[in-house]
Write a protein that holds these residues in place. Structure first.
Motif, mmCIF file in Angstrom:
data_model
loop_
_atom_site.group_PDB
_atom_site.id
_atom_site.type_symbol
_atom_site.label_atom_id
_atom_site.label_comp_id
_atom_site.label_asym_id
_atom_site.label_seq_id
_atom_site.Cartn_x
_atom_site.Cartn_y
_atom_site.Cartn_z
ATOM 1 N N ASN A 22 -3.038 9.083 5.131
ATOM 2 C CA ASN A 22 -3.207 8.813 6.557
ATOM 3 C C ASN A 22 -3.843 9.947 7.343
ATOM 4 O O ASN A 22 -4.302 9.727 8.461
ATOM 5 N N PHE A 23 -3.860 11.153 6.738
ATOM 6 C CA PHE A 23 -4.179 12.296 7.584
ATOM 7 C C PHE A 23 -4.695 13.456 6.731
ATOM 8 O O PHE A 23 -4.006 14.448 6.523
ATOM 9 N N VAL A 57 0.853 -1.195 0.000
ATOM 10 C CA VAL A 57 0.000 0.000 0.000
ATOM 11 C C VAL A 57 0.886 1.242 0.000
ATOM 12 O O VAL A 57 1.776 1.374 0.845
ATOM 13 N N HIS A 70 -8.593 6.147 1.067
ATOM 14 C CA HIS A 70 -8.026 4.932 0.460
ATOM 15 C C HIS A 70 -8.656 4.647 -0.906
ATOM 16 O O HIS A 70 -9.835 4.921 -1.115
ATOM 17 N N GLN A 86 -3.129 4.981 0.220
ATOM 18 C CA GLN A 86 -3.781 5.436 1.438
ATOM 19 C C GLN A 86 -3.225 6.792 1.852
ATOM 20 O O GLN A 86 -2.020 6.989 1.870
ATOM 21 N N VAL A 137 -8.747 9.147 7.156
ATOM 22 C CA VAL A 137 -7.904 8.222 6.400
ATOM 23 C C VAL A 137 -8.657 7.948 5.103
ATOM 24 O O VAL A 137 -9.836 7.593 5.141
ATOM 25 N N PHE A 174 -8.101 1.339 -4.064
ATOM 26 C CA PHE A 174 -7.287 0.329 -4.720
ATOM 27 C C PHE A 174 -6.819 0.888 -6.057
ATOM 28 O O PHE A 174 -7.399 1.845 -6.601
ATOM 29 N N VAL A 185 -12.002 5.866 4.826
ATOM 30 C CA VAL A 185 -12.070 4.562 5.503
ATOM 31 C C VAL A 185 -11.824 4.692 7.004
ATOM 32 O O VAL A 185 -11.889 3.705 7.737
ATOM 33 N N GLY A 186 -11.550 5.908 7.455
ATOM 34 C CA GLY A 186 -11.340 6.105 8.884
ATOM 35 C C GLY A 186 -11.508 7.565 9.254
ATOM 36 O O GLY A 186 -11.257 8.458 8.436
ATOM 37 N N THR A 187 -11.945 7.798 10.476
ATOM 38 C CA THR A 187 -12.087 9.164 10.990
ATOM 39 C C THR A 187 -11.354 9.250 12.318
ATOM 40 O O THR A 187 -11.691 8.546 13.272
ATOM 41 N N LEU A 188 -10.333 10.082 12.374
ATOM 42 C CA LEU A 188 -9.495 10.219 13.563
ATOM 43 C C LEU A 188 -10.007 11.421 14.354
ATOM 44 O O LEU A 188 -9.829 12.569 13.944
ATOM 45 N N PRO A 189 -10.654 11.156 15.482
ATOM 46 C CA PRO A 189 -11.356 12.235 16.200
ATOM 47 C C PRO A 189 -10.398 13.300 16.743
ATOM 48 O O PRO A 189 -9.450 12.974 17.454
ATOM 49 N N LYS A 190 -10.659 14.530 16.370
ATOM 50 C CA LYS A 190 -9.902 15.685 16.889
ATOM 51 C C LYS A 190 -8.389 15.489 16.766
ATOM 52 O O LYS A 190 -7.616 15.941 17.623
ATOM 53 N N ALA A 191 -7.961 14.871 15.695
ATOM 54 C CA ALA A 191 -6.545 14.511 15.554
ATOM 55 C C ALA A 191 -5.672 15.657 15.073
ATOM 56 O O ALA A 191 -4.448 15.581 15.139
#
Lengths: 163, 163
Positions: free
Chosen positions: A115-116, A76, A157, A113, A155, A159, A136-142
């Motif tokens: 990441n941020f 990836v 993503h 991907q 996050v 293919f 594909v992802g949620t980073l809370p208050k990151a």
């Protein structure tokens, strides 16, 4: 606009773009006071492939990609993009995104991907969705946004084997 | 069992545990052939804080934590754990997890994020959920499992300010 491999000769212009991009503290984790040395390590670090988008002698933006994880996660790719504030709105990000997907596919990666991706960076999110990415992802208050305080980061993503 | 800061004198035992853990290729991205030097850089790299769980003179496992992102993302910690196969099932992972949460809170982090929990590593996932983590992202086929082929990896997260 041409997109080609970045070289050391491009670094002065890349450093200027980097400084302008991180100055606003609203899209990247880098502090506005990030050093020139850290910037260089970011764009020309080991196992990193960097490209610049150019028009004549002017560098409009740059991107890089590398494996997101080592060894058993190295199929990836991770990528990162910066567009000169002076070159917004003329398709530089989109052109670099498409170029990056092609290069990563050629390099043998099976997915890409991010990441941020700062959740308030709606322009970037819309672009990545248009280019086939999904959240594909949620980073809370990151992310500590310079104006808005703590906001989520995504996050994203996709293919690479579906054209 | 005692949990204390890791020192260079612990590295020989940590290297043995590391080798045993990555040999199975089912939980970590590290290849079974990862070098001793890479292992050392992982546990004693810059801005990384490492701990070992010990019983008498025997090291049962180790963990480390650091900022997951620099600068505007540096309020979120990332952590990583390895338990000696010889010490499975006696609560080493749980003890280190609780210890790590406490240490990260003390260090001022407001949340902890695991970037890459292999989805088939059900024991680890159950433990992290018990310790208050939830899955905030699913990375499709991001891990090349030695026996199962490509499987998903999870991003797991919890805030640290709720005791």
């Amino acid at each position: 606009m041409e997109i080609r491999r970045a070289s050391e000769a491009d670094f002065e212009a890349m450093w200027s773009i980097f400084q302008a991009v991180v100055a606003t503290g609203d899209t990247y984790v880098f502090s506005p006071t990030t050093s020139r040395q850290d910037c260089h390590a970011y764009w020309f670090g080991p196992e990193t492939t960097s490209f610049v988008a150019v028009e004549g002698l002017t560098i409009l933006g740059m991107y890089k990609f590398r494996a997101n994880q080592r060894d058993l996660g190295s199929h990836v790719a991770n990528a990162s993009f910066m567009v000169s504030p002076a070159a917004h709105g003329i398709g530089v990000g989109k052109a670099m995104g498409q170029h990056c997907l092609m290069e990563a596919r050629t390099a043998g990666y099976v997915a890409m991907q991010f990441n941020f991706v700062v959740s308030t960076n709606t322009g970037a999110i819309a672009l990545w969705k248009k280019l086939g990415f999904s959240i594909v992802g949620t980073l809370p208050k990151a992310f500590k946004h310079q104006r808005l305080g703590y906001v989520d980061a995504y996050v994203m993503h996709r293919f690479l084997n579906d054209g």
